[in-house]
Design an enzyme around this catalytic site. Structure first.
Site, PDB file in Angstrom:
ATOM      1  N   GLU A  43       0.791  -1.240   0.000  1.00  0.00           N
ATOM      2  CA  GLU A  43       0.000   0.000   0.000  1.00  0.00           C
ATOM      3  C   GLU A  43       0.823   1.291   0.000  1.00  0.00           C
ATOM      4  OE1 GLU A  43      -2.794  -0.298   3.244  1.00  0.00           O
ATOM      5  OE2 GLU A  43      -3.788  -2.031   2.374  1.00  0.00           O
TER       6      GLU A  43
ATOM      7  N   GLU B  64      -5.994 -10.823  -1.301  1.00  0.00           N
ATOM      8  CA  GLU B  64      -6.838 -10.655  -0.106  1.00  0.00           C
ATOM      9  C   GLU B  64      -8.298 -10.606  -0.520  1.00  0.00           C
ATOM     10  OE1 GLU B  64      -5.469  -7.294   2.233  1.00  0.00           O
ATOM     11  OE2 GLU B  64      -3.378  -7.783   1.849  1.00  0.00           O
TER      12      GLU B  64
HETATM   13  C1  XIL Z   1      -6.417  -6.448   8.131  1.00  0.00           C
HETATM   14  C2  XIL Z   1      -6.733  -7.677   8.973  1.00  0.00           C
HETATM   15  O1  XIL Z   1      -7.603  -8.498   8.238  1.00  0.00           O
HETATM   16  C3  XIL Z   1      -7.375  -7.250  10.275  1.00  0.00           C
HETATM   17  O2  XIL Z   1      -7.535  -8.365  11.132  1.00  0.00           O
HETATM   18  C4  XIL Z   1      -6.522  -6.190  10.963  1.00  0.00           C
HETATM   19  O3  XIL Z   1      -7.188  -5.723  12.113  1.00  0.00           O
HETATM   20  C5  XIL Z   1      -6.244  -5.026  10.034  1.00  0.00           C
HETATM   21  O4  XIL Z   1      -5.637  -5.519   8.838  1.00  0.00           O
HETATM   22  N1  XIL Z   1      -4.897  -4.564   3.647  1.00  0.00           N
HETATM   23  C6  XIL Z   1      -3.938  -5.450   4.076  1.00  0.00           C
HETATM   24  C7  XIL Z   1      -4.239  -6.381   5.178  1.00  0.00           C
HETATM   25  O5  XIL Z   1      -2.859  -5.540   3.459  1.00  0.00           O
HETATM   26  O6  XIL Z   1      -3.106  -6.656   5.959  1.00  0.00           O
HETATM   27  C8  XIL Z   1      -5.353  -5.855   6.061  1.00  0.00           C
HETATM   28  O7  XIL Z   1      -5.683  -6.864   7.000  1.00  0.00           O
HETATM   29  C9  XIL Z   1      -6.545  -5.467   5.221  1.00  0.00           C
HETATM   30  C10 XIL Z   1      -6.193  -4.389   4.239  1.00  0.00           C
END
Ligand code: XIL
Length: 367
Positions: A153, A259
């Site tokens: 990111e 994701e």
């Molecule tokens: C999220 C997790 O799913 C949660 O449990 C945590 O509280 C916050 O992070 N982008 C990413 C992930 O790269 O690491 C994030 O994961 C969601 C957004």
């Protein structure tokens, strides 16, 4: 007789479960199928979640336990407990094990980029700290992690660099540096740049530019990670598909859907209508499925997720891996984000660990 019936019923149940075709085999030769895991799956506390995971998925990604603030609460002081358990869990169960993530502005060790007075450290000091952290973590799991999200990111939706502490200190140079350090620590490991909203043209443009810069400088990058946090009304799937093709055609790199989840809930915006609602009205509007999802809404979710998967399959030459962000709906971070306390249904298995209907057509005929 009664004593015999109970074990018999258990056997029937078990043999039915064992006969359920495995999702991962349906996609053999197309892409790797993985799921994000959290403490409950890693420690075996979620018995049902683990059985679904091991039956249907061939890879794992750590939802939280390898992020810098988790693995290193204070700069230089490591807590390996859960990360070690995660890698052991994956290896023991014959899964491909991925790492997420080395450099990210969020869930970041609080003092990573700051001195004792709370000022940003110098560029030289940050480079040294990044090298120390990346080398320590990547070397510890050398040969056991198939690929790392090296930087997460770093690009805003408008295509500009995110003004994270890393960027403020080193400018965009922090990215090649991170990749270089990761590669030196484990030359055989795949390395990815990972971001959300990759359907936004300005954002993709910068990601492609970044990939080309790394390639021109001879720095290893294997794929771009499209996070895949999507909704019922975004992204436009034609556009998403074009962007996957653009990555492949313009850089030769694959895309990993890292994701994947698709919220069934209204996308949070602040239109005039919403601003005029009372707090109670707004709560009901944004959290409509507390007691279950109406059939037509479920059907629409399944149809769209099927379209998403079909699109990935059409582009299987470019999509290396699909990683769903959790096992069952109950696991999903979307239940708490961007509004806490909502009930969402974004994953491939429901709260009772049943496979969502859109998947049945893919597993027909597989074992
Ligand atoms: C999220 C997790 O799913 C949660 O449990 C945590 O509280 C916050 O992070 N982008 C990413 C992930 O790269 O690491 C994030 O994961 C969601 C957004």
């Amino acid at each position: 007789m009664k004593n015999l019936l109970i074990p018999l019923a258990a056997c029937i149940l078990l043999s039915c479960a064992a006969k359920e075709p495995a999702l991962k085999t349906a996609f053999d030769g197309k892409f790797i199928l993985g799921a994000a895991v959290n403490t409950v799956q890693i420690t075996g506390a979620d018995v049902k979640g683990d059985s679904v995971l091991l039956r249907h998925f061939g890879a794992v990604e750590p939802e939280n336990c390898m992020k810098s603030a988790e693995i290193m609460p204070v700069f230089g002081q490591y807590n390996w407990d859960m990360a070690d358990k995660y890698v052991d869990f994956g290896t023991r169960n014959g899964l491909l094990v991925y790492g997420h993530c080395l450099i990210w502005h969020s869930q970041l060790t609080p003092d990573f980029c700051y001195d004792k007075e709370g000022n940003l450290i110098s560029p030289e000091e940050l480079k040294a700290r990044m090298k120390q952290h990346i080398t320590t973590v990547v070397s510890r799991y050398k040969g056991r992690i198939k690929g790392w999200d090296v930087v997460n990111e770093a690009i805003l939706d408008n295509g500009e660099w995110r003004p994270s502490p890393f960027y403020q200190i080193l400018g965009e140079e922090f990215i090649p540096w991170a990749f270089q350090c990761a590669h030196e620590a484990d030359p055989d490991c795949e390395l990815y740049y990972n971001d959300y909203s990759m359907h936004i043209p300005a954002k993709l443009e910068t990601a492609i530019k970044l990939a080309k810069t790394l390639q021109e400088r001879g720095i290893r990058i294997d794929a771009l990670g499209f996070q895949g946090h999507i909704g019922m009304d975004y992204p436009n799937l034609d556009l998403y598909e074009r962007h996957i093709r653009r990555v492949k055609d313009e850089t030769g790199l694959d895309v990993c859907i890292t994701e994947l989840d698709m919220s069934i809930l209204p996308t949070v915006t602040m239109s005039a209508d919403i601003a005029e609602m009372s707090r109670v009205e707004r709560q009901a509007f944004f959290n409509p499925y507390e007691n279950g999802v109406p059939e037509d809404v479920n059907a629409a979710w399944n149809a769209r997720m099927g379209d998403v998967l079909d699109m990935f399959l059409r582009n299987a030459d470019a999509v290396r891996r699909i990683n769903v962000w959790g096992v069952s709906d109950d696991d999903s971070w979307k239940n708490g984000w961007p509004i806490p306390g909502r009930k969402d249904y974004p994953l491939w298995f429901d709260r009772s660990f049943n496979m969502k209907p859109f998947l049945s057509k893919y597993i027909n005929g597989t074992k």
